[in-house]
Design a protein around this motif. Sequence first.
Motif, mmCIF file in Angstrom:
data_model
loop_
_atom_site.group_PDB
_atom_site.id
_atom_site.type_symbol
_atom_site.label_atom_id
_atom_site.label_comp_id
_atom_site.label_asym_id
_atom_site.label_seq_id
_atom_site.Cartn_x
_atom_site.Cartn_y
_atom_site.Cartn_z
ATOM 1 N N UNK A 48 -16.596 -18.648 -1.119
ATOM 2 C CA UNK A 48 -16.703 -20.106 -1.143
ATOM 3 C C UNK A 48 -17.225 -20.634 0.185
ATOM 4 N N UNK A 49 -16.846 -19.982 1.256
ATOM 5 C CA UNK A 49 -17.258 -20.438 2.574
ATOM 6 C C UNK A 49 -18.659 -19.967 2.952
ATOM 7 N N UNK A 50 -19.017 -18.747 2.601
ATOM 8 C CA UNK A 50 -20.268 -18.155 3.077
ATOM 9 C C UNK A 50 -21.367 -18.055 2.028
ATOM 10 N N UNK A 51 -20.996 -18.018 0.783
ATOM 11 C CA UNK A 51 -21.954 -17.982 -0.313
ATOM 12 C C UNK A 51 -21.526 -19.016 -1.358
ATOM 13 N N UNK A 52 -21.496 -20.312 -0.985
ATOM 14 C CA UNK A 52 -20.987 -21.334 -1.913
ATOM 15 C C UNK A 52 -21.795 -21.422 -3.207
ATOM 16 N N UNK A 53 -23.052 -21.001 -3.177
ATOM 17 C CA UNK A 53 -23.876 -21.038 -4.381
ATOM 18 C C UNK A 53 -23.376 -20.072 -5.449
ATOM 19 N N UNK A 54 -22.485 -19.137 -5.091
ATOM 20 C CA UNK A 54 -21.914 -18.222 -6.088
ATOM 21 C C UNK A 54 -20.803 -18.893 -6.897
ATOM 22 N N UNK A 55 -20.304 -20.044 -6.445
ATOM 23 C CA UNK A 55 -19.253 -20.800 -7.135
ATOM 24 C C UNK A 55 -18.106 -19.891 -7.605
ATOM 25 N N UNK A 56 -17.436 -19.185 -6.687
ATOM 26 C CA UNK A 56 -16.371 -18.271 -7.101
ATOM 27 C C UNK A 56 -15.227 -18.997 -7.811
ATOM 28 N N UNK A 57 -14.804 -18.423 -8.950
ATOM 29 C CA UNK A 57 -13.707 -18.983 -9.737
ATOM 30 C C UNK A 57 -12.738 -17.876 -10.101
ATOM 31 N N UNK A 58 -11.461 -18.112 -9.795
ATOM 32 C CA UNK A 58 -10.428 -17.150 -10.150
ATOM 33 C C UNK A 58 -10.021 -17.340 -11.609
ATOM 34 N N UNK A 59 -9.753 -16.224 -12.268
ATOM 35 C CA UNK A 59 -9.347 -16.228 -13.671
ATOM 36 C C UNK A 59 -8.138 -15.310 -13.809
ATOM 37 N N UNK A 60 -7.193 -15.711 -14.651
ATOM 38 C CA UNK A 60 -6.019 -14.888 -14.947
ATOM 39 C C UNK A 60 -6.103 -14.416 -16.389
ATOM 40 N N UNK A 61 -5.886 -13.129 -16.591
ATOM 41 C CA UNK A 61 -5.880 -12.588 -17.951
ATOM 42 C C UNK A 61 -4.470 -12.110 -18.287
ATOM 43 N N UNK A 62 -3.942 -12.646 -19.371
ATOM 44 C CA UNK A 62 -2.661 -12.187 -19.907
ATOM 45 C C UNK A 62 -2.995 -11.078 -20.903
#
Length: 193
Positions: free
Chosen positions: A68-82
């Motif tokens: 998020x800080x260095x490659x904001x264009x990647x738009x990192x999103x955390x996902x949780x899988x049950x």
Amino acid sequence: MSGPAITPMLTSLAARAGLPENASLVEVVEAVRSMPYGRPRERSARGALAEWRGTCSTKHALLAAILAEHWPDTRPRLVHRVYRCTPEDASRSFGPAAAAAVPEEGLWDVHRYLIIDLNGNRVVIDVTFPSGAGWDGATSMPLACGQGTDHPAGPDPDADKRALEEAYCDPAVREPFIAALSEPATPLRGGPV
């Protein structure tokens, strides 16, 4: 993609992993993936970095913060899988120690991973375990868990994960499994938490 401006978290990662100042996205992903699996005392991105070990939660939080800080264009999103893990699943994926920690009827777990945007594509990143094939820098990595239901993380991913764990997991069953995943012989290809 290369040449991020160095900040404290990336500086610490680069120093610990021996990365160059102009580390690429692939090098950063692989550096986080190379960290041994295990719960840091402080269950956070900073704790994982300080102790140089992490779980799916802490390693992906660390990677998401750096991206998020260095490659904001990647738009990192955390996902949780049950998902549900059976002894057979654990044996196949993580080896006999983990399988021995799973009751015959199986157990429910919550796994965290990361989604990024890369060259117009949605790419899954899973750096939970240092074993297995590294990231090729272009395509999705296999998840270190079975099929399940995905829940995008909100503004407080740790609270989201805790809520899912409380709703689905039995700590008395899950904790021995997580401890077994930290044993040196695990995993064979990847795993949860």
